[in-house]
Design a protein around this motif. Structure first.
Motif, PDB file in Angstrom:
ATOM      1  N   SER A 186      -2.349   6.224   0.233  1.00 59.42           N
ATOM      2  CA  SER A 186      -3.521   5.411   0.542  1.00 59.42           C
ATOM      3  C   SER A 186      -3.689   5.245   2.047  1.00 59.42           C
ATOM      4  O   SER A 186      -4.801   5.326   2.570  1.00 59.42           O
ATOM      5  CB  SER A 186      -3.397   4.036  -0.113  1.00 59.42           C
ATOM      6  OG  SER A 186      -4.419   3.174   0.329  1.00 59.42           O
ATOM      7  N   ARG A 240       0.835  -1.197   0.000  1.00 56.96           N
ATOM      8  CA  ARG A 240       0.000   0.000   0.000  1.00 56.96           C
ATOM      9  C   ARG A 240       0.875   1.254   0.000  1.00 56.96           C
ATOM     10  O   ARG A 240       1.951   1.282   0.611  1.00 56.96           O
ATOM     11  CB  ARG A 240      -0.873  -0.025   1.262  1.00 56.96           C
ATOM     12  CG  ARG A 240      -1.958   1.011   1.338  1.00 56.96           C
ATOM     13  CD  ARG A 240      -2.750   0.831   2.633  1.00 56.96           C
ATOM     14  NE  ARG A 240      -3.892   1.736   2.668  1.00 56.96           N
ATOM     15  CZ  ARG A 240      -4.723   1.841   3.710  1.00 56.96           C
ATOM     16  NH1 ARG A 240      -4.531   1.089   4.789  1.00 56.96           N
ATOM     17  NH2 ARG A 240      -5.731   2.688   3.666  1.00 56.96           N
ATOM     18  N   SER A 241       0.418   2.287  -0.658  1.00 57.79           N
ATOM     19  CA  SER A 241       1.185   3.533  -0.692  1.00 57.79           C
ATOM     20  C   SER A 241       0.916   4.366   0.558  1.00 57.79           C
ATOM     21  O   SER A 241      -0.099   4.183   1.243  1.00 57.79           O
ATOM     22  CB  SER A 241       0.820   4.353  -1.929  1.00 57.79           C
ATOM     23  OG  SER A 241      -0.512   4.842  -1.821  1.00 57.79           O
ATOM     24  N   THR A 273     -10.601   5.435  -5.238  1.00 62.52           N
ATOM     25  CA  THR A 273      -9.533   4.749  -5.953  1.00 62.52           C
ATOM     26  C   THR A 273      -8.167   4.941  -5.287  1.00 62.52           C
ATOM     27  O   THR A 273      -7.239   4.189  -5.559  1.00 62.52           O
ATOM     28  CB  THR A 273      -9.452   5.238  -7.411  1.00 62.52           C
ATOM     29  OG1 THR A 273      -9.444   6.667  -7.439  1.00 62.52           O
ATOM     30  CG2 THR A 273     -10.649   4.725  -8.209  1.00 62.52           C
ATOM     31  N   THR A 274      -8.051   5.956  -4.435  1.00 63.21           N
ATOM     32  CA  THR A 274      -6.812   6.132  -3.680  1.00 63.21           C
ATOM     33  C   THR A 274      -6.795   5.201  -2.476  1.00 63.21           C
ATOM     34  O   THR A 274      -5.801   4.507  -2.225  1.00 63.21           O
ATOM     35  CB  THR A 274      -6.662   7.590  -3.215  1.00 63.21           C
ATOM     36  OG1 THR A 274      -6.589   8.446  -4.355  1.00 63.21           O
ATOM     37  CG2 THR A 274      -5.403   7.774  -2.375  1.00 63.21           C
ATOM     38  N   GLU A 332      -6.566   1.350  -3.667  1.00 69.72           N
ATOM     39  CA  GLU A 332      -5.726   1.461  -4.857  1.00 69.72           C
ATOM     40  C   GLU A 332      -5.401   0.116  -5.509  1.00 69.72           C
ATOM     41  O   GLU A 332      -4.911   0.068  -6.644  1.00 69.72           O
ATOM     42  CB  GLU A 332      -4.418   2.182  -4.505  1.00 69.72           C
ATOM     43  CG  GLU A 332      -3.603   1.470  -3.438  1.00 69.72           C
ATOM     44  CD  GLU A 332      -2.391   2.271  -2.997  1.00 69.72           C
ATOM     45  OE1 GLU A 332      -2.056   3.257  -3.656  1.00 69.72           O
ATOM     46  OE2 GLU A 332      -1.773   1.886  -1.985  1.00 69.72           O
ATOM     47  N   SER A 335      -5.293   8.169   3.508  1.00 72.48           N
ATOM     48  CA  SER A 335      -6.532   8.592   2.856  1.00 72.48           C
ATOM     49  C   SER A 335      -7.717   8.475   3.796  1.00 72.48           C
ATOM     50  O   SER A 335      -7.791   7.574   4.625  1.00 72.48           O
ATOM     51  CB  SER A 335      -6.777   7.734   1.620  1.00 72.48           C
ATOM     52  OG  SER A 335      -8.084   7.922   1.119  1.00 72.48           O
TER      53      SER A 335
END
Length: 229
Positions: A79, A75-76, A88-89, A92, A82
């Motif tokens: 994200s 995961r970023s 969608t973020t 993701e 978020s």
């Protein structure tokens, strides 16, 4: 029917809880709520291990996933921080994992049984609907914000009696399922305003105690410590 190889099970977690700092790995009866969730899923004989993906950003969470031998979706940071918009973020993985459908499992419900997750998975495989949502069946009275009773009063009853009132369903916030491609259009599970577009999956209320606040963490830990599992 859906093909089993088209449906993935996702647990999404982060360490950035503001209400219970470090909640996912915070000591909980000698373990953690993250460990409890992953240990259950890793034991499943119904859900293929290759279908289970754990979406995490922090290294300590990734190490926990490795300990249970499950797949990591990296995961970023964006994200992980978020708040849900855009969808969608936060989700993701919607166009990065090679599956058509996803089931999201809430790791903050320590009493959720593996059998229930497996039953949800099996039900979804045999469902024609794209969306499936875990709910709690209620027989109670409800009012709107203007104090107007919105529950239909049982005919012939003079006082409130939950034995005779009609059924309603409350969001369990525990198990969710939807089509991956719809997330790209900002749709999660389906159309909430269209009756029947999202199938409902009744769950036991005692399984869906969801930890959001410190008092809930303490209460669930006390129950768990007392042998309630």
């Amino acid at each position: 029917m859906k093909k089993i190889n088209d449906v993935c099970v996702i647990v999404q977690a982060r360490m950035g809880s503001e209400r219970v700092p470090g909640k996912m790995l915070k000591p909980f009866c000698g373990t953690s709520i993250m460990d409890i969730c992953l240990e259950k899923l890793a034991k499943s004989k119904v859900i293929p291990k290759e279908n289970i993906h754990i979406s995490v950003w922090e290294e300590e969470l990734k190490e926990t996933v490795r300990k249970h031998g499950l797949n990591i979706f990296h995961r970023s940071k964006e994200s992980a921080f978020s708040e849900g918009t855009p969808m969608t973020t936060m989700y993701e993985w919607w166009n990065k994992l090679d599956f058509k459908y996803c089931i999201l499992v809430n790791a903050c419900a320590p009493f959720l049984k593996l059998q229930t997750v497996e039953e949800f998975f099996s039900y979804y495989l045999n469902s024609e609907a794209d969306g499936l949502f875990g709910v709690i069946e209620k027989k109670n009275y409800f009012w709107d914000s203007s104090s107007k009773l919105i529950t239909e009063w049982p005919e012939g009853q003079a006082v409130m009696n939950t034995k005779y009132v009609g059924k309603t369903y409350e969001a369990a916030h525990c198990l969710y399922a939807g089509k991956m491609s719809k997330i790209g259009s900002g749709i999660w599970m389906g159309d909430f305003m269209k009756a029947g577009d999202i199938n409902l999956f009744p769950m036991k209320e005692q399984e869906v105690l969801d930890i959001d606040y410190q008092w809930e963490f303490d209460m669930c830990e006390a129950l768990y410590k007392g042998g309630y599992r």
